[in-house]
Design a protein around this motif. Structure first.
Motif, mmCIF file in Angstrom:
data_model
loop_
_atom_site.group_PDB
_atom_site.id
_atom_site.type_symbol
_atom_site.label_atom_id
_atom_site.label_comp_id
_atom_site.label_asym_id
_atom_site.label_seq_id
_atom_site.Cartn_x
_atom_site.Cartn_y
_atom_site.Cartn_z
ATOM 1 N N SER A 291 0.811 -1.218 0.000
ATOM 2 C CA SER A 291 0.000 0.000 0.000
ATOM 3 C C SER A 291 0.838 1.259 0.000
ATOM 4 C CB SER A 291 -0.930 0.006 1.219
ATOM 5 O OG SER A 291 -0.178 0.042 2.428
ATOM 6 N N PRO B 136 -1.678 1.399 -5.568
ATOM 7 C CA PRO B 136 -3.047 1.713 -5.130
ATOM 8 C C PRO B 136 -3.604 0.648 -4.194
ATOM 9 C CG PRO B 136 -2.808 2.062 -7.496
ATOM 10 C CD PRO B 136 -1.548 1.391 -7.038
ATOM 11 N N ALA B 137 -4.658 1.027 -3.477
ATOM 12 C CA ALA B 137 -5.222 0.137 -2.461
ATOM 13 C C ALA B 137 -5.745 -1.155 -3.077
ATOM 14 C CB ALA B 137 -6.334 0.854 -1.704
ATOM 15 N N ALA C 150 -9.244 -3.835 0.707
ATOM 16 C CA ALA C 150 -8.913 -2.553 0.090
ATOM 17 C C ALA C 150 -9.063 -1.369 1.040
ATOM 18 C CB ALA C 150 -9.760 -2.350 -1.164
ATOM 19 N N PRO C 151 -10.147 -1.260 1.844
ATOM 20 C CA PRO C 151 -10.215 -0.141 2.794
ATOM 21 C C PRO C 151 -9.084 -0.138 3.814
ATOM 22 C CG PRO C 151 -12.376 -1.134 2.496
ATOM 23 C CD PRO C 151 -11.395 -2.031 1.830
ATOM 24 N N ALA D 151 -6.015 -1.036 3.203
ATOM 25 C CA ALA D 151 -4.862 -0.463 2.520
ATOM 26 C C ALA D 151 -4.996 1.054 2.412
ATOM 27 C CB ALA D 151 -4.721 -1.078 1.128
ATOM 28 N N ARG D 152 -6.226 1.548 2.130
ATOM 29 C CA ARG D 152 -6.423 3.000 2.060
ATOM 30 C C ARG D 152 -6.206 3.643 3.409
ATOM 31 N NH1 ARG D 152 -10.430 1.538 -1.874
ATOM 32 N NH2 ARG D 152 -11.976 1.211 -0.255
ATOM 33 N N LYS D 153 -6.627 2.974 4.476
ATOM 34 C CA LYS D 153 -6.406 3.503 5.824
ATOM 35 C C LYS D 153 -4.924 3.542 6.142
ATOM 36 C CE LYS D 153 -7.801 2.830 10.635
ATOM 37 N NZ LYS D 153 -8.574 1.986 11.584
ATOM 38 N N ARG D 154 -4.180 2.555 5.687
ATOM 39 C CA ARG D 154 -2.730 2.527 5.907
ATOM 40 C C ARG D 154 -2.059 3.691 5.207
ATOM 41 N NH1 ARG D 154 1.639 3.126 6.858
ATOM 42 N NH2 ARG D 154 3.394 1.699 7.080
ATOM 43 N N ARG D 155 -2.502 4.030 3.992
ATOM 44 C CA ARG D 155 -1.930 5.161 3.265
ATOM 45 C C ARG D 155 -2.284 6.471 3.947
ATOM 46 N NH1 ARG D 155 -0.236 4.164 -2.011
ATOM 47 N NH2 ARG D 155 -0.701 6.311 -2.567
ATOM 48 N N SER D 156 -3.498 6.590 4.494
ATOM 49 C CA SER D 156 -3.893 7.806 5.203
ATOM 50 C C SER D 156 -3.060 7.991 6.456
ATOM 51 C CB SER D 156 -5.383 7.747 5.555
ATOM 52 O OG SER D 156 -6.171 7.635 4.392
#
Length: 199
Positions: free
Chosen positions: A50, A54-55, A123-124, A126-131
């Motif tokens: 991530s 992308p997520a 996928a969410p 991974a997006r939380k990890r990027r945030s």
């Protein structure tokens, strides 16, 4: 105990295990541990991927890692169950279908839907990890700015800096919190430009 743990690893993963092991039934107590380690490995792949991709792609790689490490054991079992358990079938027919290595329509649908659901669930994360990474990137410069402001004067004024301003030898050190917030918001370059224009 070690033999049972190795048997669980041998049964649930594709990792090579040398030496004699216990029967799978005797190793059942270690199945949750091996499953947790597999999940931890998939979480590590998700976190690392991530940061670069992308997520959706990171979640797909984590799912691929987990399925590959287990040798598709869970997917194979799910396909057998979906093909075999249908209304109106005799127990003998169910057992015969579960022993068959071929995958039918119901099995393929079950595996496909399972992969899609797990992919969408990862996928969410991974997006939380990027945030979280972006928040850390903003906190780190602020912490450096706080330490800088607390250890040395922030600005030296000359006698001609502004009417009624501080003497040439005086220094002004704003509070560390204000300096850190200015740097984090990108205001320090603006303040420096304003002072240069005033001179």
């Amino acid at each position: 105990m070690i033999r049972r743990l190795l048997a669980a690893i041998q049964f649930l993963t594709i990792l090579p295990v040398r030496g004699s092991t216990a029967p799978p039934a005797a190793a059942a107590a270690f199945f949750p541990l091996v499953g947790a380690l597999t999940g931890a490995g998939a979480a590590g792949v998700l976190a690392a991927a991530s940061m670069a991709w992308p997520a959706g792609l990171a979640a797909a790689l984590a799912l691929l890692f987990a399925a590959s490490l287990s040798g598709g054991l869970h997917e194979d079992g799910l396909a057998d169950v979906a093909d075999a358990f249908r209304a109106g079938r005799a127990p003998e027919k169910i057992l015969a279908i579960m022993k068959d290595s071929r995958v039918g329509t119901y099995g393929a649908l079950a595996v496909g839907l399972s992969l899609v659901v797990r992919w969408q669930a990862m996928a969410p994360l991974a997006r939380k990890r990027r945030s979280t990474g972006r928040v850390v990137d903003r906190i780190s410069p602020a912490a450096i700015s706080f330490a800088r402001c607390a250890s040395c004067p922030a600005r030296t004024y000359s006698a001609h800096s502004s009417p009624g301003g501080p003497p040439a030898t005086s220094t002004v050190s704003p509070r560390p919190s204000a300096c850190g917030l200015r740097t984090m918001r990108g205001e320090e370059p603006l303040l420096a430009a304003r002072d240069s224009a005033g001179r």
